[in-house]
Design a protein around this motif. Structure first.
Motif, PDB file in Angstrom:
ATOM      1  N   ARG A  47       0.892  -1.118   0.079  1.00 33.15           N
ATOM      2  CA  ARG A  47       0.309   0.128  -0.108  1.00 33.15           C
ATOM      3  C   ARG A  47       0.906   1.272  -0.036  1.00 33.15           C
ATOM      4  N   LEU A  48       1.916   1.331   0.703  1.00 29.31           N
ATOM      5  CA  LEU A  48       2.743   2.408   0.832  1.00 29.31           C
ATOM      6  C   LEU A  48       3.520   2.528  -0.545  1.00 29.31           C
ATOM      7  N   ALA A  49       4.170   1.688  -1.202  1.00 29.56           N
ATOM      8  CA  ALA A  49       4.569   1.648  -2.608  1.00 29.56           C
ATOM      9  C   ALA A  49       3.588   2.416  -3.493  1.00 29.56           C
ATOM     10  N   LYS A  50       2.420   1.701  -3.523  1.00 31.82           N
ATOM     11  CA  LYS A  50       1.252   2.268  -4.353  1.00 31.82           C
ATOM     12  C   LYS A  50       0.876   3.926  -4.179  1.00 31.82           C
ATOM     13  N   LYS A  51       0.707   4.125  -2.833  1.00 34.72           N
ATOM     14  CA  LYS A  51       0.773   5.474  -2.654  1.00 34.72           C
ATOM     15  C   LYS A  51       1.838   6.516  -3.187  1.00 34.72           C
ATOM     16  N   ALA A  52       3.006   5.978  -2.663  1.00 39.17           N
ATOM     17  CA  ALA A  52       4.293   6.687  -2.989  1.00 39.17           C
ATOM     18  C   ALA A  52       4.380   6.956  -4.671  1.00 39.17           C
ATOM     19  N   LYS A  53       3.925   5.889  -5.324  1.00 37.38           N
ATOM     20  CA  LYS A  53       4.149   5.988  -6.730  1.00 37.38           C
ATOM     21  C   LYS A  53       3.096   6.986  -7.172  1.00 37.38           C
TER      22      LYS A  53
END
Length: 111
Positions: free
Chosen positions: A67-73
């Motif tokens: 989830r963090l990776a997706k939000k950061a992207k």
């Protein structure tokens, strides 16, 4: 957060905000860590989760990282993991998380 299960500490290294975790990132601790990490991501341009002291990472912990990776992207921010070792590193690699998130050997590699 139950200190016996997981403790976290926030620090800065240059432009990086670093969330250092110690203990277990699992079903019990992942919700609170996820909320803390999302707040840090919202207020910084580069967030790293340091896992040097992490002993265990469950599927619930992997969901937080995803989830963090997706939000950061989506927000055009940088998200990375540093210091994963042993079992935790195996879990990250076996789940192909290393294809989505940059894994650094330790926090000294963050630039």
């Amino acid at each position: 957060m139950d200190e016996k299960l997981l403790s976290s500490e926030v620090s800065e290294k240059g432009v990086w905000t670093i969330l250092s975790l110690q203990g277990r990132l699992d079903r019990v601790t992942s919700t609170e860590v996820g909320e803390q990490a999302e707040e840090l991501l919202a207020s910084s341009t580069k967030l790293a989760v340091e896992m040097t002291g992490l002993e265990y990472l469950s599927s619930a912990g992997l969901r937080i990282i995803l989830r963090l990776a997706k939000k950061a992207k989506a927000a055009k921010k940088v998200f990375a993991i540093c210091g994963a070792e042993g079992f935790v590193k195996e879990v990250l690699e076996d789940s192909n998380m290393d294809m989505l998130v940059t894994l650094y050997q330790d926090r000294n590699q963050l630039e």
